[in-house]
Design a protein around this motif. Structure first.
Motif, PDB file in Angstrom:
ATOM      1  N   THR A  35       0.822  -1.207   0.000  1.00  0.00           N
ATOM      2  CA  THR A  35       0.000   0.000   0.000  1.00  0.00           C
ATOM      3  C   THR A  35       0.857   1.259   0.000  1.00  0.00           C
ATOM      4  N   GLU A  36       0.578   2.115  -0.945  1.00  0.00           N
ATOM      5  CA  GLU A  36       1.263   3.398  -1.062  1.00  0.00           C
ATOM      6  C   GLU A  36       0.278   4.539  -0.836  1.00  0.00           C
ATOM      7  N   ARG A  37      -0.926   4.216  -0.481  1.00  0.00           N
ATOM      8  CA  ARG A  37      -1.924   5.248  -0.255  1.00  0.00           C
ATOM      9  C   ARG A  37      -1.516   6.073   0.947  1.00  0.00           C
ATOM     10  N   LEU A  38      -1.578   7.373   0.796  1.00  0.00           N
ATOM     11  CA  LEU A  38      -1.071   8.268   1.827  1.00  0.00           C
ATOM     12  C   LEU A  38      -1.851   8.180   3.130  1.00  0.00           C
ATOM     13  N   GLY A  39      -3.149   7.965   3.063  1.00  0.00           N
ATOM     14  CA  GLY A  39      -3.929   7.857   4.289  1.00  0.00           C
ATOM     15  C   GLY A  39      -3.486   6.679   5.138  1.00  0.00           C
ATOM     16  N   ILE A  40      -3.394   5.509   4.534  1.00  0.00           N
ATOM     17  CA  ILE A  40      -2.958   4.306   5.240  1.00  0.00           C
ATOM     18  C   ILE A  40      -1.518   4.459   5.706  1.00  0.00           C
ATOM     19  N   GLN A  41      -0.661   4.946   4.823  1.00  0.00           N
ATOM     20  CA  GLN A  41       0.749   5.124   5.175  1.00  0.00           C
ATOM     21  C   GLN A  41       0.904   6.139   6.304  1.00  0.00           C
ATOM     22  N   GLY A  42       0.102   7.201   6.288  1.00  0.00           N
ATOM     23  CA  GLY A  42       0.159   8.211   7.351  1.00  0.00           C
ATOM     24  C   GLY A  42      -0.231   7.638   8.698  1.00  0.00           C
ATOM     25  N   VAL A  43      -1.271   6.827   8.726  1.00  0.00           N
ATOM     26  CA  VAL A  43      -1.691   6.188   9.979  1.00  0.00           C
ATOM     27  C   VAL A  43      -0.581   5.263  10.470  1.00  0.00           C
ATOM     28  N   ARG A  44      -0.025   4.464   9.567  1.00  0.00           N
ATOM     29  CA  ARG A  44       1.045   3.530   9.942  1.00  0.00           C
ATOM     30  C   ARG A  44       2.237   4.292  10.548  1.00  0.00           C
ATOM     31  N   GLU A  45       2.646   5.381   9.913  1.00  0.00           N
ATOM     32  CA  GLU A  45       3.792   6.155  10.403  1.00  0.00           C
ATOM     33  C   GLU A  45       3.525   6.760  11.770  1.00  0.00           C
ATOM     34  N   ARG A  46       2.335   7.281  11.984  1.00  0.00           N
ATOM     35  CA  ARG A  46       2.004   7.879  13.284  1.00  0.00           C
ATOM     36  C   ARG A  46       1.991   6.836  14.388  1.00  0.00           C
ATOM     37  N   VAL A  47       1.427   5.684  14.088  1.00  0.00           N
ATOM     38  CA  VAL A  47       1.390   4.603  15.079  1.00  0.00           C
ATOM     39  C   VAL A  47       2.810   4.170  15.430  1.00  0.00           C
ATOM     40  N   GLU A  48       3.666   4.020  14.430  1.00  0.00           N
ATOM     41  CA  GLU A  48       5.042   3.596  14.681  1.00  0.00           C
ATOM     42  C   GLU A  48       5.824   4.659  15.454  1.00  0.00           C
ATOM     43  N   LEU A  49       5.531   5.952  15.223  1.00  0.00           N
ATOM     44  CA  LEU A  49       6.171   7.019  16.005  1.00  0.00           C
ATOM     45  C   LEU A  49       5.832   6.922  17.489  1.00  0.00           C
ATOM     46  N   LEU A  50       4.660   6.369  17.785  1.00  0.00           N
ATOM     47  CA  LEU A  50       4.245   6.179  19.176  1.00  0.00           C
ATOM     48  C   LEU A  50       4.737   4.856  19.754  1.00  0.00           C
ATOM     49  N   GLY A  51       5.530   4.125  18.986  1.00  0.00           N
ATOM     50  CA  GLY A  51       6.033   2.836  19.447  1.00  0.00           C
ATOM     51  C   GLY A  51       5.016   1.731  19.311  1.00  0.00           C
ATOM     52  N   GLY A  52       4.007   1.945  18.478  1.00  0.00           N
ATOM     53  CA  GLY A  52       2.925   0.988  18.346  1.00  0.00           C
ATOM     54  C   GLY A  52       3.063   0.067  17.154  1.00  0.00           C
ATOM     55  N   ARG A  53       1.999  -0.721  16.964  1.00  0.00           N
ATOM     56  CA  ARG A  53       1.934  -1.684  15.863  1.00  0.00           C
ATOM     57  C   ARG A  53       0.681  -1.401  15.047  1.00  0.00           C
ATOM     58  N   PHE A  54       0.795  -1.584  13.747  1.00  0.00           N
ATOM     59  CA  PHE A  54      -0.299  -1.334  12.814  1.00  0.00           C
ATOM     60  C   PHE A  54      -0.449  -2.551  11.922  1.00  0.00           C
ATOM     61  N   THR A  55      -1.654  -3.065  11.792  1.00  0.00           N
ATOM     62  CA  THR A  55      -1.897  -4.164  10.859  1.00  0.00           C
ATOM     63  C   THR A  55      -3.150  -3.874  10.051  1.00  0.00           C
ATOM     64  N   LEU A  56      -3.106  -4.256   8.809  1.00  0.00           N
ATOM     65  CA  LEU A  56      -4.232  -4.134   7.897  1.00  0.00           C
ATOM     66  C   LEU A  56      -4.363  -5.488   7.225  1.00  0.00           C
ATOM     67  N   SER A  57      -5.502  -6.130   7.407  1.00  0.00           N
ATOM     68  CA  SER A  57      -5.640  -7.496   6.904  1.00  0.00           C
ATOM     69  C   SER A  57      -7.078  -7.766   6.494  1.00  0.00           C
ATOM     70  N   PRO A  58      -7.276  -8.853   5.771  1.00  0.00           N
ATOM     71  CA  PRO A  58      -8.651  -9.242   5.439  1.00  0.00           C
ATOM     72  C   PRO A  58      -9.416  -9.571   6.726  1.00  0.00           C
ATOM     73  N   ALA A  59     -10.666  -9.152   6.809  1.00  0.00           N
ATOM     74  CA  ALA A  59     -11.512  -9.493   7.952  1.00  0.00           C
ATOM     75  C   ALA A  59     -11.911 -10.960   7.852  1.00  0.00           C
ATOM     76  N   SER A  60     -12.423 -11.520   8.943  1.00  0.00           N
ATOM     77  CA  SER A  60     -12.693 -12.953   8.998  1.00  0.00           C
ATOM     78  C   SER A  60     -13.703 -13.411   7.952  1.00  0.00           C
ATOM     79  N   ARG A  61     -14.736 -12.655   7.685  1.00  0.00           N
ATOM     80  CA  ARG A  61     -15.748 -13.092   6.720  1.00  0.00           C
ATOM     81  C   ARG A  61     -15.618 -12.361   5.392  1.00  0.00           C
ATOM     82  N   GLN A  62     -15.470 -11.069   5.449  1.00  0.00           N
ATOM     83  CA  GLN A  62     -15.420 -10.247   4.243  1.00  0.00           C
ATOM     84  C   GLN A  62     -15.003  -8.858   4.696  1.00  0.00           C
TER      85      GLN A  62
END
Length: 72
Positions: free
Chosen positions: A29-56
């Protein structure tokens, strides 16, 4: 949307029931919205995951440590 605390971690989950994503899309993913969230979370020492949901759809999960060092 779901908020929870697991030990010293704040967890936020956001799911939808749309078309979903596959692993290749989440890794490339190169989308700026997703990438921006990921970067902010990592700046806080956190973890970010984006994955398929269990059903859809897609599941976005953010985990942020609840410590005195976490800048707000």
């Amino acid at each position: 949307m779901r908020f929870c605390q697991q030990g010293d971690w704040l967890c936020i989950e956001l799911a939808d029931n749309g078309r979903g994503v596959n692993e290749k899309q989440t890794a490339e993913t190169e989308r700026l919205g997703i990438q921006g969230v990921r970067e902010r979370v990592e700046l806080l020492g956190g973890r970010f995951t984006l994955s398929p949901a269990s059903r859809q759809g897609t599941l976005l999960r953010v985990e942020i440590p609840l410590t005195k060092e976490t800048p707000l």
